[in-house]
Design an enzyme around this catalytic site. Structure first.
Site, PDB file in Angstrom:
ATOM      1  N   SER A   1      70.438  64.451  29.680  1.00 39.13           N
ATOM      2  CA  SER A   1      71.230  63.559  29.758  1.00 39.13           C
ATOM      3  C   SER A   1      71.088  63.273  27.828  1.00 39.13           C
ATOM      4  O   SER A   1      70.647  63.924  27.196  1.00 39.13           O
ATOM      5  CB  SER A   1      71.150  62.355  30.896  1.00 39.13           C
ATOM      6  OG  SER A   1      70.365  61.104  30.211  1.00 39.13           O
TER       7      SER A   1
ATOM      8  N   THR B   1      80.123  55.814  31.660  1.00 42.82           N
ATOM      9  CA  THR B   1      78.341  55.675  31.769  1.00 42.82           C
ATOM     10  C   THR B   1      78.277  53.780  31.216  1.00 42.82           C
ATOM     11  O   THR B   1      79.286  53.718  31.245  1.00 42.82           O
ATOM     12  CB  THR B   1      77.268  56.105  30.502  1.00 42.82           C
ATOM     13  OG1 THR B   1      77.804  57.885  31.098  1.00 42.82           O
ATOM     14  CG2 THR B   1      75.972  56.214  30.968  1.00 42.82           C
TER      15      THR B   1
ATOM     16  N   THR C   1      74.307  55.220  34.619  1.00 40.66           N
ATOM     17  CA  THR C   1      74.960  56.218  35.158  1.00 40.66           C
ATOM     18  C   THR C   1      75.373  57.398  36.477  1.00 40.66           C
ATOM     19  O   THR C   1      74.066  56.927  36.939  1.00 40.66           O
ATOM     20  CB  THR C   1      75.858  57.507  34.302  1.00 40.66           C
ATOM     21  OG1 THR C   1      76.888  58.240  34.543  1.00 40.66           O
ATOM     22  CG2 THR C   1      75.029  58.507  33.934  1.00 40.66           C
TER      23      THR C   1
ATOM     24  N   GLY D   1      79.327  59.790  27.189  1.00 44.34           N
ATOM     25  CA  GLY D   1      78.835  61.268  27.909  1.00 44.34           C
ATOM     26  C   GLY D   1      77.726  61.802  26.670  1.00 44.34           C
ATOM     27  O   GLY D   1      76.739  60.706  26.334  1.00 44.34           O
TER      28      GLY D   1
END
Length: 332
Positions: A206, A135, A153, A228
């Site tokens: 997310s 990202t 991302t 992540g």
């Protein structure tokens, strides 16, 4: 070429502007962060609410007792994340309850200061979707005090590796952020809870946590990170390093980080910043500690938290680039 997406699907899709999550930390700080379908704002606020009840400064930065308490708050925050959070257009999220000080107090009461909790005791064993660490985050403050914390991302390097002819942009690969199999939760971190299962027109969950912190109503910090599922914990630790441990922004970004995400039941610590005594003490408390990275002989690395802090005495915008990534840069 026989794909499943047509012009009608693209025409129907609309970006949605949502109100940010707002919480408080230690009275004078307001945390402004990303709302669902990102889990970042709610989860970070929950964990900060739990940690508010401890004298982290007195315990010392990354001492075994401090790391233990932070890890236990992470375990509970990520447990609630898996059970409750998804796209608010499809699932009813008890936002007020999750972000309340009372909810945090109940979690805090279950933390044993002398022993690690087993993750299966925090909630039912579940399965989490994998999240790419590839990202991007950047923080900006201009000369007028306007601030931007931007995390975005494509889910993986170059997204899906597909450029639609004539458009010039890469398509993303975000479908992997949905929980893949209903009810299936594995020890490796895969979660199968209903709130984030695949449905038509649903947005996937997310961990993005772009955040802005105000102190007594004035802009103070702009922070965030890629990484992540580690994003939430990285952003939180940058904020805590400044507020709880009195670090300047560069020290806060450089400081070794930890990560616990409930499942797998493992505590990751950036190895070179942790003494053997601390690791041994945490192991004695019942934590499974990892300090190694993925490459042989490497240390565990976490995040890329380029952040900005406002010096109230001088008015300077102080940039803290993260040396964990190649080519990190800042301007002022």
């Amino acid at each position: 070429h026989g794909g499943m997406i047509d012009r009608a699907d693209l025409a129907k899709y609309q970006a949605v502007v949502r109100q940010p999550i707002r919480g408080t930390y230690r009275g004078e700080y307001e945390i402004i962060a990303m709302p669902p379908p990102s889990s970042g704002g709610i989860t970070m606020t929950m964990m900060l609410n739990i940690l508010e009840g401890y004298d982290l400064k007195g315990l010392g930065h990354n001492s075994s007792r401090s790391i233990h308490l932070v890890a236990e708050s992470m375990r509970r925050g990520y447990g609630d994340r898996a059970q409750y959070l998804g796209d608010q257009d499809f699932v009813e999220i008890p936002v007020d309850r999750l972000m309340s000080k009372e909810h945090a107090a109940k979690h805090r009461a279950t933390i044993n200061p002398y022993a690690a909790t087993k993750s299966e005791d925090v909630g039912p064993k579940l399965t989490l979707a994998e999240e790419s660490t590839e990202t991007t985050h950047y923080s900006v403050v201009d000369q007028w005090g306007n601030a931007v914390s931007n995390t975005y991302t494509l889910e993986g390097g170059y997204g899906s590796h597909i450029v639609i002819t004539g458009t010039g942009f890469l398509t993303n690969n975000e479908m992997g952020d949905f929980n893949p199999v209903p009810g299936v939760t594995l020890a490796n971190g895969q979660i199968g809870t209903p709130p984030n299962l695949i449905e038509p027109e649903k947005r996937m969950l997310s961990s993005m946590t772009p955040a802005i912190v105000e102190k007594n109503g004035e802009l103070f910090l702009v922070a965030g990170s890629p990484g992540g599922r580690t994003i939430i914990n990285t952003t939180m630790q940058i904020i805590m390093n400044v507020i709880d441990h009195g670090m300047n922004i560069q020290q806060a970004v450089d400081a070794p980080r930890i990560h616990h995400q409930w499942f797998p039941d493992r505590l990751n610590i950036e190895g070179e910043g942790t003494s053997r005594d601390v690791v041994d003490a945490l192991t004695t408390l019942g934590h499974t500690v990892n300090t190694k990275g993925f490459a042989p002989g490497s240390f565990y690395r976490q995040g890329d938290g380029h952040s900005i802090m406002i010096d109230f005495e001088t008015g300077y915008r102080l940039g803290g680039p993260d040396s964990r990534s190649n080519g990190s840069a800042f301007g002022h």
